[in-house]
Design an enzyme around this catalytic site. Structure first.
Site, PDB file in Angstrom:
ATOM      1  N   HIS A  45       6.751 -16.653  31.423  1.00  0.00           N
ATOM      2  CA  HIS A  45       5.462 -16.545  32.111  1.00  0.00           C
ATOM      3  C   HIS A  45       4.446 -17.546  31.578  1.00  0.00           C
ATOM      4  CE1 HIS A  45       5.950 -13.388  29.036  1.00  0.00           C
ATOM      5  NE2 HIS A  45       4.697 -13.593  28.712  1.00  0.00           N
TER       6      HIS A  45
ATOM      7  N   HIS B 182      -4.441  10.567  36.971  1.00  0.00           N
ATOM      8  CA  HIS B 182      -3.786  11.625  36.189  1.00  0.00           C
ATOM      9  C   HIS B 182      -2.780  12.361  37.066  1.00  0.00           C
ATOM     10  CE1 HIS B 182      -3.287  14.912  33.313  1.00  0.00           C
ATOM     11  NE2 HIS B 182      -3.394  15.742  34.353  1.00  0.00           N
TER      12      HIS B 182
END
Length: 469
Positions: free
Chosen positions: A325, A448
């Site tokens: 990368h 969540h």
């Protein structure tokens, strides 16, 4: 006959070369890309990142089927390994991925050449084509993106059967009884993990007194503890001084790095994974006057220009971490610079990942680096054991560790051990790219239940106000 006159030619079709070529073509530059392998993608796609990740995932499933499914309420019979089928799947993943590059070249009007390139002048490249014949290309600009090759260990001749490099370790025809890995870095730990999960005894020999040099010291200690629990053995502070091949494998002679009595270690396969070196051989660089540093890397300025004004270099052949990368970002940057734009790479925010189980990810500074620089810092550290989703996933090993400037709260580094560390590190990298503080991370709403909440909790921890521990 193919057109042979270009604005820019990328020599090397790995992540730096093929991504750079695509970006250059998108910006209107007449672009070609040369690779001698026959399939584009470089080491990463052909014999590195992609095939190793395919084997890592397959070996994780094998291990889960043997040892983890009963915890979830599944009873299975004997689990058998079909290694040829596993290897065939890996090869298909590689083939599908590399074929995709040729599609992208066609889509973006990049001209591909498959053959060995030699730079014969500041604006000229000779290509000995794999299918026969030669082409001489002319280019206003040449970009060297030839990547890197394995570093050999003196006294051990790599035959890719008994003494193997990372390439040979991806194609073993049988699970070794005892695999000795020389080198406790990323490649050695990843491939050692594959074969350990498939049934091999694995011993890692490392010259230093710690694993993964360059990573945060606390992280390295925990990685050794976790992999040790999984069954990998370590001989740290040891150097291999000799290897004798016999009918049943290799006998290695080890000595303490600091001096002392020798010992021997028998293995039926030895993986040499002590690093990589820039591939600048046979390119004709000395003929055209491209300067190299003592490590064989192309010397470039901050715009990737070599000592020859029309020749540039990116990726593993220049200084910096040898990461796919990083090469991609430099490929984009040089393409944009050649097109008159402001290409740029922030070298302070390049993440690195070890794809063991759990994964290990890091971006920015380590504690050791901050101490050496005299920077006052704070630590926000939270284990995944406090996270509900991690418990539900039976994936509680590891932690998030955020390092911040003690005065400004700016995030200076982040280090993660977890099954999803390679994905989670992107949040920290993005935060650092925008100069965020731990408070910024802490006040960003995280869904969540997700394991990413641990990153938020670590941001809170940096300022001493955790909510879930």
């Amino acid at each position: 006959m193919a057109d042979t006159n270009f604005d820019v030619v990328f020599v090397g079709g790995g992540p730096g070369g093929y991504i750079g070529a695509i970006r250059a073509a998108q910006l209107g530059l007449k672009t070609a890309c040369i690779d001698k392998r026959g399939t584009f993608g470089g080491t990463c796609l052909n014999v590195g990142c992609i095939p190793s990740k395919a084997l890592l995932k397959s070996s994780e499933y094998f291990h889960l089927a043997q040892h983890g499914l009963s915890d979830h309420g599944f009873s299975v019979g004997e689990v058998k390994l079909d290694l040829p089928k596993m290897m065939a799947r890996k090869d298909k993943v590689v083939g599908d991925t590399t074929k995709g590059i040729e599609f992208l070249f066609k889509k973006n009007k990049v001209t591909p050449f498959k053959g060995a390139a030699t730079i014969i002048g500041p604006n000229s490249i000779k290509v000995v084509l794999n299918d026969g014949g030669e082409e001489t290309l002319t280019a206003k600009n040449i970009v060297i993106a030839t990547g890197s090759d394995v570093v050999a260990l003196p006294g051990l001749t790599i035959d890719e059967q008994t003494i193997v490099s990372s390439t040979g370790a991806l194609t073993l025809g049988a699970v070794p009884k005892h695999l000795v890995v020389i080198g406790g870095g990323v490649i050695g730990l990843e491939l050692g993990s594959v074969w350990q999960r498939l049934g091999a005894k694995v011993t890692v020999v490392e010259f230093l007194d710690r694993l993964i040099p360059g990573m945060d010291g606390e992280v390295a200690k925990n990685v050794q503890r976790i992999l040790g629990k999984q069954g990998i053995e370590f001989k740290l502070g040891k150097k291999v001084v000799k290897g004798d091949k016999g009918p049943n494998g290799v006998t290695l002679t080890l000595e303490p790095a600091a001096g002392g009595a020798a010992e021997t270690l028998d293995a039926d396969v030895v993986l040499v994974a002590i690093g990589r070196r820039p591939y600048t051989d046979s390119l004709g660089l000395d003929t055209v006057g491209v300067a190299l540093d003592p490590k064989g890397r192309v010397v470039v300025d901050h715009h990737y220009k070599s000592s020859v004004p029309s020749i540039f270099a990116v990726g593993d052949v220049i200084t910096g971490p040898m990461l796919a990368h990083k090469a991609e970002e430099e490929g984009v940057a040089i393409a944009e610079l050649l097109a008159g734009q402001a290409g740029h790479v922030n070298y302070d925010v390049i993440p690195s990942v070890i794809y063991t189980a759990p994964e290990v990810a890091s971006v920015g500074k380590t504690e050791e680096e901050l101490k050496a620089a005299g920077v006052e810092y704070k630590i926000g550290k939270v284990p995944f054991s406090v996270n509900a989703r991690a418990r539900a996933n039976a994936d509680i090993e590891g932690f998030v560790k955020i390092l911040t400037d003690a005065r400004t709260d700016k995030v200076l580094g982040c280090h993660i051990i977890h099954g999803e560390a390679g994905t989670l590190i992107a949040e920290a990298a993005l935060a650092m790219e925008f100069g965020a503080s731990a408070e910024d991370i802490a006040r960003t709403c995280h869904a969540h239940p997700t394991v990413s909440e641990v990153v938020k909790e670590a941001g809170l921890a940096a300022n001493g106000r955790t909510l879930n521990m």
